[in-house]
Structures are given as C-alpha cells and as structure tokens.
Write a protein that holds these residues in place. Structure first.
Motif, PDB file in Angstrom:
ATOM      1  N   CYS A  27      17.330 -27.350   2.444  1.00 31.83           N
ATOM      2  CA  CYS A  27      16.094 -26.742   2.992  1.00 31.83           C
ATOM      3  C   CYS A  27      15.612 -27.317   4.319  1.00 31.83           C
ATOM      4  O   CYS A  27      14.496 -27.012   4.749  1.00 31.83           O
ATOM      5  CB  CYS A  27      14.950 -26.808   1.978  1.00 31.83           C
ATOM      6  SG  CYS A  27      15.317 -25.845   0.526  1.00 31.83           S
ATOM      7  N   GLY A  29      17.040 -26.649   7.104  1.00 28.94           N
ATOM      8  CA  GLY A  29      17.242 -25.585   8.092  1.00 28.94           C
ATOM      9  C   GLY A  29      18.648 -25.508   8.673  1.00 28.94           C
ATOM     10  O   GLY A  29      18.845 -24.904   9.729  1.00 28.94           O
ATOM     11  N   LYS A  30      19.626 -26.067   7.969  1.00 30.91           N
ATOM     12  CA  LYS A  30      21.013 -26.064   8.491  1.00 30.91           C
ATOM     13  C   LYS A  30      21.522 -24.634   8.711  1.00 30.91           C
ATOM     14  O   LYS A  30      22.003 -24.282   9.785  1.00 30.91           O
ATOM     15  CB  LYS A  30      21.947 -26.807   7.515  1.00 30.91           C
ATOM     16  CG  LYS A  30      21.561 -28.251   7.284  1.00 30.91           C
ATOM     17  CD  LYS A  30      22.496 -28.946   6.325  1.00 30.91           C
ATOM     18  CE  LYS A  30      22.472 -28.388   4.920  1.00 30.91           C
ATOM     19  NZ  LYS A  30      21.151 -28.514   4.242  1.00 30.91           N
ATOM     20  N   THR A  31      21.403 -23.824   7.651  1.00 33.83           N
ATOM     21  CA  THR A  31      21.890 -22.443   7.748  1.00 33.83           C
ATOM     22  C   THR A  31      21.124 -21.682   8.832  1.00 33.83           C
ATOM     23  O   THR A  31      21.717 -20.929   9.617  1.00 33.83           O
ATOM     24  CB  THR A  31      21.728 -21.746   6.380  1.00 33.83           C
ATOM     25  OG1 THR A  31      22.462 -22.492   5.409  1.00 33.83           O
ATOM     26  CG2 THR A  31      22.259 -20.324   6.416  1.00 33.83           C
ATOM     27  N   SER A  32      19.838 -21.925   8.895  1.00 31.09           N
ATOM     28  CA  SER A  32      19.015 -21.223   9.902  1.00 31.09           C
ATOM     29  C   SER A  32      19.441 -21.600  11.320  1.00 31.09           C
ATOM     30  O   SER A  32      19.461 -20.740  12.209  1.00 31.09           O
ATOM     31  CB  SER A  32      17.541 -21.572   9.709  1.00 31.09           C
ATOM     32  OG  SER A  32      17.134 -21.243   8.415  1.00 31.09           O
ATOM     33  N   ASN A  43      15.832 -16.107   9.332  1.00 27.08           N
ATOM     34  CA  ASN A  43      15.397 -15.581   8.030  1.00 27.08           C
ATOM     35  C   ASN A  43      16.073 -14.271   7.652  1.00 27.08           C
ATOM     36  O   ASN A  43      15.483 -13.413   7.021  1.00 27.08           O
ATOM     37  CB  ASN A  43      13.873 -15.397   8.007  1.00 27.08           C
ATOM     38  CG  ASN A  43      13.239 -16.445   7.109  1.00 27.08           C
ATOM     39  OD1 ASN A  43      13.952 -17.171   6.420  1.00 27.08           O
ATOM     40  ND2 ASN A  43      11.932 -16.528   7.124  1.00 27.08           N
ATOM     41  N   LYS A 131      12.414 -27.860  12.743  1.00 34.43           N
ATOM     42  CA  LYS A 131      11.083 -27.303  12.419  1.00 34.43           C
ATOM     43  C   LYS A 131       9.994 -27.889  13.307  1.00 34.43           C
ATOM     44  O   LYS A 131       8.883 -28.167  12.852  1.00 34.43           O
ATOM     45  CB  LYS A 131      10.751 -27.502  10.927  1.00 34.43           C
ATOM     46  CG  LYS A 131      11.826 -26.990   9.966  1.00 34.43           C
ATOM     47  CD  LYS A 131      11.340 -26.847   8.539  1.00 34.43           C
ATOM     48  CE  LYS A 131      12.495 -26.461   7.603  1.00 34.43           C
ATOM     49  NZ  LYS A 131      12.120 -26.301   6.205  1.00 34.43           N
ATOM     50  N   ASP A 133       8.275 -26.418  15.270  1.00 37.40           N
ATOM     51  CA  ASP A 133       7.119 -25.505  15.312  1.00 37.40           C
ATOM     52  C   ASP A 133       6.042 -25.948  14.315  1.00 37.40           C
ATOM     53  O   ASP A 133       4.899 -25.503  14.393  1.00 37.40           O
ATOM     54  CB  ASP A 133       7.587 -24.067  15.001  1.00 37.40           C
ATOM     55  CG  ASP A 133       8.370 -23.982  13.710  1.00 37.40           C
ATOM     56  OD1 ASP A 133       7.847 -23.488  12.712  1.00 37.40           O
ATOM     57  OD2 ASP A 133       9.529 -24.438  13.689  1.00 37.40           O
ATOM     58  N   ALA A 161      14.634 -23.582  14.505  1.00 40.98           N
ATOM     59  CA  ALA A 161      15.433 -22.365  14.297  1.00 40.98           C
ATOM     60  C   ALA A 161      14.497 -21.163  14.354  1.00 40.98           C
ATOM     61  O   ALA A 161      14.876 -20.090  14.819  1.00 40.98           O
ATOM     62  CB  ALA A 161      16.147 -22.438  12.947  1.00 40.98           C
TER      63      ALA A 161
HETATM   64  P1  G3D Z   1      19.316 -25.315   4.482  1.00 40.86           P
HETATM   65  O1  G3D Z   1      20.460 -24.444   4.896  1.00 40.86           O
HETATM   66  O2  G3D Z   1      19.315 -26.652   5.141  1.00 40.86           O
HETATM   67  O3  G3D Z   1      19.174 -25.445   3.005  1.00 40.86           O
HETATM   68  P2  G3D Z   1      17.705 -23.076   5.341  1.00 40.86           P
HETATM   69  O4  G3D Z   1      17.964 -24.608   5.015  1.00 40.86           O
HETATM   70  O5  G3D Z   1      18.280 -22.695   6.647  1.00 40.86           O
HETATM   71  O6  G3D Z   1      18.074 -22.249   4.162  1.00 40.86           O
HETATM   72  O7  G3D Z   1      16.129 -23.081   5.525  1.00 40.86           O
HETATM   73  C1  G3D Z   1      15.255 -23.518   4.476  1.00 40.86           C
HETATM   74  C2  G3D Z   1      13.873 -22.934   4.728  1.00 40.86           C
HETATM   75  O8  G3D Z   1      13.345 -23.484   5.953  1.00 40.86           O
HETATM   76  C3  G3D Z   1      13.868 -21.424   4.933  1.00 40.86           C
HETATM   77  O9  G3D Z   1      12.641 -20.930   4.456  1.00 40.86           O
HETATM   78  C4  G3D Z   1      13.871 -21.261   6.446  1.00 40.86           C
HETATM   79  O10 G3D Z   1      13.314 -20.048   6.878  1.00 40.86           O
HETATM   80  C5  G3D Z   1      13.003 -22.433   6.845  1.00 40.86           C
HETATM   81  N1  G3D Z   1      13.275 -22.895   8.212  1.00 40.86           N
HETATM   82  C6  G3D Z   1      14.478 -23.166   8.761  1.00 40.86           C
HETATM   83  N2  G3D Z   1      14.341 -23.564  10.031  1.00 40.86           N
HETATM   84  C7  G3D Z   1      13.029 -23.536  10.297  1.00 40.86           C
HETATM   85  C8  G3D Z   1      12.250 -23.830  11.470  1.00 40.86           C
HETATM   86  O11 G3D Z   1      12.738 -24.192  12.532  1.00 40.86           O
HETATM   87  N3  G3D Z   1      10.878 -23.710  11.331  1.00 40.86           N
HETATM   88  C9  G3D Z   1      10.280 -23.304  10.175  1.00 40.86           C
HETATM   89  N4  G3D Z   1       8.959 -23.218  10.170  1.00 40.86           N
HETATM   90  N5  G3D Z   1      10.981 -23.004   9.078  1.00 40.86           N
HETATM   91  C10 G3D Z   1      12.335 -23.118   9.135  1.00 40.86           C
HETATM   92  P3  G3D Z   1      12.503 -20.111   3.091  1.00 40.86           P
HETATM   93  O12 G3D Z   1      11.060 -19.757   3.057  1.00 40.86           O
HETATM   94  O13 G3D Z   1      13.412 -18.949   3.243  1.00 40.86           O
HETATM   95  O14 G3D Z   1      12.928 -21.075   2.035  1.00 40.86           O
END
Ligand code: G3D
Ligand code: MG
Length: 216
Positions: A27, A29-32, A43, A131, A133, A161
């Motif tokens: 969580c 944000g790696k995938t993001s 997302n 993150k 932001d 991301a």
């Molecule tokens: P992971 O691959 O490391 O497990 P994900 O993480 O890319 O699945 O992201 C986990 C959650 O963090 C996601 O929210 C995603 O939208 C959010 N996220 C990723 N990057 C950012 C960012 O730069 N800023 C913010 N504010 N959120 C971010 P959900 O709600 O889908 O679980």
C-alpha cells in the motif's frame, strides 16, 4: 525479451536492457508509481498486479536506447513473502515508502540491508518517499530520509503517483546509474581480457628440449 541472465544487455554501447524492481511495504504505492510512469494512469484497475509481472518502458538517454522491465509484486510483501528470486537478477531497485507511514520507512531500511547483503554493489538503489501530496500527514522527516539515503549510497526522490510528481526524474536517474554501471562492467571486462592476452607463458621444459643446432 530475455531477463534470464540478469546482466545488463548491451549491444554496441547504445542499447541497454535493465530489470528494475519496486520493493516496499504493501500500500505504499508501488503499483501506482509503475502505472503512472508507464501508462500515465492513476487508480486504474490494477490488473497486472495480481501476479508478479513487469511492464516495459523504452527511453532514450543522450542517444542511448534503454529498455526497462519494471517489475511489480503480486502483493506477496503483505505476507512478508518476497524472496530473493524476485530481485536477484535486478540491475536496479526502487525502494518505496509512504511518507505518512513511519513503519514503511523502516521497511525500506530492511530492504537496503537485504539487497546489499545479497547483491553488494551490483545493484543500483533509489529510495522513493511516495504520496507527497499528503505532506500535511507526513510522518517521515525529509532530512532524516535524505541523510539515510545518502548514508547507504542511494538517491532519494519525493514522489506522488497521484499528482505525477518526481516519477520521471526518478526513473531517469536510476537508468543513468544502471548505464554507468553497465559501461563500467563492460570496460572492466575488456581490460581483463586485454591483460590476459598480454601474458605470455614460457614453458621452460620445452625450451630446454629444443635442438640447439637448428634442424638441418
Ligand atoms: P502497493 O502496490 O505498494 O501495494 P498501490 O500500493 O499502488 O496499490 O497503492 C495503495 C493505495 O495508495 C491506493 O489507494 C492508491 O491509490 C494510493 N496511492 C498510491 N500512490 C499515491 C499517491 O501518490 N498519493 C496518494 N494520496 N495516494 C496514493 P486505494 O484507496 O486504492 O487503496
Ligand atoms: Mg501493488
């Protein structure tokens, strides 16, 4: 494409192919980050994260063509089940933490220790505080993160991301480091081959057995 050797693929000093992995707690944000970099999406349906796999990105750096295979986990990190098989052939690793989560920064430090122990300096490391932001909820001090990164020979990047901040720069930077390492490796290989060629082995016995007076 072949990733089996794990050694930077290089043809004529202009084409490179690298494997880069993203590591960090679940969580963060790696995938993001990967989806934002490769497809400029946020997302979206994270279809490709369901099983460990990679996305390709081609970039051009000063006339050098670089093919990046960027590997994402299948979420095994949530169960502390990411083994060396995932990262062992990597040329680079991006260690991601969430700036609002102190524990995720600790996890990055564990990853640095593991990667250095298993791969030494063969791998280029970058640390990403993601993150940004959500800076109002920040729990990891910028100075602490940056000085830690410097102490382990890694660059630190501040990314979002969500807002597409810092991501291109980060991938560009790690690509340049991987090119530099690949060029150095190539250079070292050439030098050792040249040195080997210039060693002449003289077999004393053969010299002694040679007839002294010529053949006829
Ligand atoms: P992971 O691959 O490391 O497990 P994900 O993480 O890319 O699945 O992201 C986990 C959650 O963090 C996601 O929210 C995603 O939208 C959010 N996220 C990723 N990057 C950012 C960012 O730069 N800023 C913010 N504010 N959120 C971010 P959900 O709600 O889908 O679980
Ligand atoms: Mg993921």
């Amino acid at each position: 494409m072949s990733l089996s050797s794990g050694i930077a693929g290089q043809n004529d000093g202009r084409n490179y192919s690298f494997k880069t992995v993203l590591l960090g707690e679940g969580c963060v944000g790696k995938t993001s980050l990967i989806l934002r970099y490769v497809a400029n999406k946020f997302n979206d349906q994270h279809d490709f994260t369901k099983q460990a796999s990679f996305l390709n990105k081609k970039i051009n750096i000063g006339g050098k063509r670089v093919k990046l295979a960027i590997w994402d986990t299948a979420g095994q990190e949530k169960f502390h089940a990411l083994g060396p098989i995932y990262y062992r052939d990597s040329n680079g690793a991006i260690l991601v933490y969430d700036i609002t989560n102190e524990k995720s920064f600790q996890k990055v430090q564990n990853w640095v220790k593991e990667l250095r122990k298993m791969l030494g300096d063969d791998i280029c490391l970058v640390i990403a505080g993601n993150k940004i932001d959500l800076d109002k909820e920040r729990h990891v001090a910028v100075s602490e993160a940056e000085s830690y990164a410097e102490s382990v020979g890694a660059k630190h990047f501040h990314t979002s991301a969500k807002h597409n901040k810092g991501i291109d720069d980060m991938f560009l930077d790690i690509s340049k480091s991987m090119i530099e390492k690949a060029d150095n490796n190539m250079q070292n290989k050439k030098t050792s081959t040249t040195n080997r060629k210039s060693i002449m082995v003289v077999d004393d016995e053969q010299l002694e057995q040679k007839p002294k007076g010529g053949c006829c």
